[in-house]
Enzyme design. Structure first.
Site, PDB file in Angstrom:
ATOM      1  N   ALA A 165      11.033  50.165  -3.889  1.00 41.16           N
ATOM      2  CA  ALA A 165      11.958  49.143  -3.404  1.00 41.16           C
ATOM      3  C   ALA A 165      13.228  49.822  -2.908  1.00 41.16           C
ATOM      4  O   ALA A 165      13.433  51.014  -3.136  1.00 41.16           O
ATOM      5  CB  ALA A 165      12.303  48.165  -4.520  1.00 41.16           C
ATOM      6  N   LYS A 166      14.058  49.100  -2.216  1.00 42.87           N
ATOM      7  CA  LYS A 166      15.379  49.597  -1.843  1.00 42.87           C
ATOM      8  C   LYS A 166      16.257  48.407  -1.523  1.00 42.87           C
ATOM      9  O   LYS A 166      15.756  47.346  -1.122  1.00 42.87           O
ATOM     10  CB  LYS A 166      15.278  50.491  -0.596  1.00 42.87           C
ATOM     11  CG  LYS A 166      16.453  51.420  -0.414  1.00 42.87           C
ATOM     12  CD  LYS A 166      16.317  52.654  -1.287  1.00 42.87           C
ATOM     13  CE  LYS A 166      17.467  53.612  -1.125  1.00 42.87           C
ATOM     14  NZ  LYS A 166      17.182  54.877  -1.843  1.00 42.87           N
TER      15      LYS A 166
END
Ligand code: NAD
Length: 440
Positions: free
Chosen positions: A129-130
Site C-alpha cells: 500500500a502507499k
C-alpha cells in the site's frame, strides 16, 4: 486461471551478460506505467494467465480523500490525499505515507505496487500500500501538520488497522506523524492498537533498530553482491546521491566497513574527494550549514556529475528516474545499489545490463525498512520488546536469504537482478492469489 509456471534453466553467474526483455524506444517516465512494465516482464517470464495478470497489475483499492485543515491564521485549507492498497493476497497491506506538494495518484499507485513486490521479495506476510497528502510540509507549522495528519488518518480510518493496512513514515513524515495517526485510530476506535502503524516513537511501541534499517539492509545486499563478484568492500569507492535518512546512514555504515565514500550530495549539489569523505564530518557540517556543499576537505561536484563519476558503487538515495536513457551509457560504477524507489528507468536498466553493470533493485535493496516495520508489528501484536541486537540479527537473516533467493531466480531465468527479484516476488503473490481462489 492457469497455475504458476516454474521453468528451470541452467545456472548463470551474477553479472553475466543477461537476457533483457526488449522495451519500447521512447522513454516513458510515468511511475505507474514503469511499475506495470516491470510487472509485465515478470509475468511474461512466469507465463501467468491473462486474468491473473490483470488482477496483479491493478490496485485492489484506491481511496481519494479531502482533508479540510484549519491553518494557524484561522482559514480552512482543503488538501487532497490518497491511500492505495495494491494487493493483500499475502497479508495486510503495508506502506508509507508521504507529504509532498508534487504527489500524483500514479506515483502513489506505483509505490503501492512496489510495496507488494518488496514485501513478497523479502517474504514477509504483508501486501502493498502507499498513501500521501498533497501539501507543502516545509511551509506548515507543527500544529497545522498535526491537524492535517489527524484528519487524513480519520478519513482513511475505515480502511486501515493492524489486520487491514498498516501505514508507516515516508518522505516528510516521521515517528511523530505516526504517533498522531496511532492516537487518532485509538481515540476513534477505543482500541489501544499500537500495531496500526509502524515507525512509531519507542515510547509507544516503536522498534529498536528502525532508524538504521533501510541503510543496514542496503549494506547487507551490497556486501553479498560484492562477495559474489569478488569485489572487496574494504577500500571500494562509493558515491551517494542524497544525504538524508537512507543516504547518510548508508554512508556511515559503509565507512564502518572501511569502504571509501568519494562523493555525497543533497538538493543543493554535491562534494567529492577521491581520498575519501568522513560521513560523520559531512553530517555535522550539514547540520550547521543545511547542506554538504562547502564542507572543508572536499571539492564541489554537481548531482549529474556524481552519477557518472568513476566509482565502484553508486547509491542513488534521493529521487526517482535519475538514471535514464540520457546518462546510463556514462555510468562508470560497477554496482548501482538502489536506496531510493525507482531511480533507474527501464531503458537505463537495459543499457546497464548490456554493459554488465549490476543494478541491485530497490525492491530488495531498500527493503530493510519494511522488514523492521514488520518486526515492529510482530512485537506490538505479541506484546514483545526485542533489543537492537535481536532486530539487526533478524534483519540480516531476512535480507541475506532474500538476496540469495533472488540470485537463484536470476540463474534459473537468465535475467539481471531486478528481473530476478520481480519474478521471485510476483511468483509468490501469484501463488497466494491462486491458492486462495477468486471471491465470490
Ligand atoms: P530524506 O528526505 O531523509 O533524504 C533525501 C535526500 O535526498 C536529502 O539529502 C535531500 O537533500 C536529497 N535530495 C532531494 N532532492 C534531491 C535532488 N534533486 N538531488 C540530489 N539530492 C536530492 O529521504 P530518505 O528517507 O533518505 O529517502 C530517500 C529515498 O529512499 C526515497 O526515494 C525513499 O522513498 C527511499 N526509501 C527510504 C526508506 C527509509 O527508510 N528512509 C525506505 C525505503 C525507501
Amino acid at each position: 486461471m492457469a497455475t504458476v509456471a516454474k521453468p528451470t534453466t541452467p545456472l548463470r553467474p551474477l553479472g553475466a551478460p543477461p537476457m533483457v526483455p526488449r522495451i519500447a524506444p521512447r522513454e516513458d517516465l510515468n511511475p505507474f506505467r514503469i511499475a506495470q512494465m516491470q510487472f509485465d516482464m515478470a509475468a511474461e517470464f512466469l507465463k501467468l494467465d491473462q486474468g491473473l495478470r490483470q488482477i496483479l497489475r491493478t490496485p485492489k483499492r484506491v481511496l481519494e480523500v479531502s482533508i479540510p485543515t484549519k491553518m494557524d491564521n484561522g482559514q480552512v485549507k482543503l488538501l487532497m490525499g490518497y491511500r492505495v492498497q495494491h494487493n493483500m493476497a499475502r497479508g495486510p497491506a503495508k506502506g508509507g505515507v508521504r507529504f509532498h506538494p508534487n504527489i500524483t495518484l500514479d506515483e502513489i499507485k506505483a509505490l503501492a505496487s512496489a510495496m507488494t513486490w518488496k514485501t513478497a521479495a523479502v517474504n514477509i506476510p504483508f501486501g502493498g500500500a502507499k498513501g500521501g497528502v498533497i501539501c507543502d510540509p516545509k511551509r506548515m507549522s507543527k500544529s497545522e501538520l498535526e491537524r492535517m495528519t489527524r484528519r487524513y488518518a480519520s478519513e482513511i480510518l475505515p480502511f486501515i488497522g493492524p489486520d487491514q493496512d498498516i501505514p508507516a513514515p515516508d518522505i516528510y513524515t516521521d515517528a511523530q506523524t505516526m504517533a498522531w495517526m496511532m492516537d487518532t485510530y485509538a481515540m476513534t476506535t477505543g482500541r489501544a492498537s499500537h500495531a496500526v502503524v509502524t515507525g512509531k516513537p519507542m515510547s509507544i511501541g516503536g522498534s529498536a533498530g528502525s532508524a538504521e534499517a533501510t541503510a543496514q539492509g542496503l549494506v547487507h545486499v551490497v556486501e553479498e553482491a560484492c562477495k559474489l563478484k569478488k569485489i572487496s568492500l574494504r577500500g571500494a569507492t562509493i558515491a551517494i546521491q542524497g544525504f538524508g535518512n537512507a543516504g547518510a546512514t548508508a554512508a556511515r555504515l559503509f565507512a564502518d566497513k572501511k569502504a571509501k565514500i568519494v562523493a555525497l550530495s543533497d538538493t543543493r549539489g554535491g562534494v567529492t574527494n577521491p581520498r575519501g569523505i568522513d560521513p560523520l564530518k559531512a553530517f555535522r557540517y550539514k547540520e550547521r550549514a543545511g547542506t554538504v556543499v562547502g564542507m572543508p576537505g572536499a571539492s564541489r561536484i554537481s548531482n549529474d556529475d556524481l552519477l557518472t563519476m568513476k566509482c565502484d558503487i553508486l547509491v542513488p538515495a534521493a529521487l526517482e528516474n535519475v538514471i535514464t536513457l540520457q546518462n546510463a551509457d556514462a555510468i562508470k560504477a560497477r554496482i548501482v545499489a538502489e536506496a531510493s524507489n525507482g531511480p533507474t528507468t527501464p531503458h537505463a536498466d537495459e543499457i546497464l545490463a548490456r554493459r554488465g553493470v549490476i543494478v541491485l533493485p530497490d525492491i530488495l535493496t531498500n527493503a530493510g525498512g519494511v522488514t523492521v516495520s514488520y518486526f515492529e508489528w510482530v512485537q506490538n501484536q505479541q506484546g514483545l520488546v526485542w533489543d537492537a541486537e535481536e532486530v539487526t540479527a533478524r534483519l540480516q537473516k531476512t535480507i541475506v536469504r532474500a538476496f540469495h533467493e533472488m540470485v537463484e531466480t536470476m540463474r534459473k531465468h537468465h535475467v539481471p537482478p531486478r528481473a530476478g527479484a520481480m519474478i521471485l516476488a510476483v511468483n509468490r503473490v501469484a501463488e497466494a492469489t491462486l491458492v486462495r481462489g477468486l471471491f465470490p
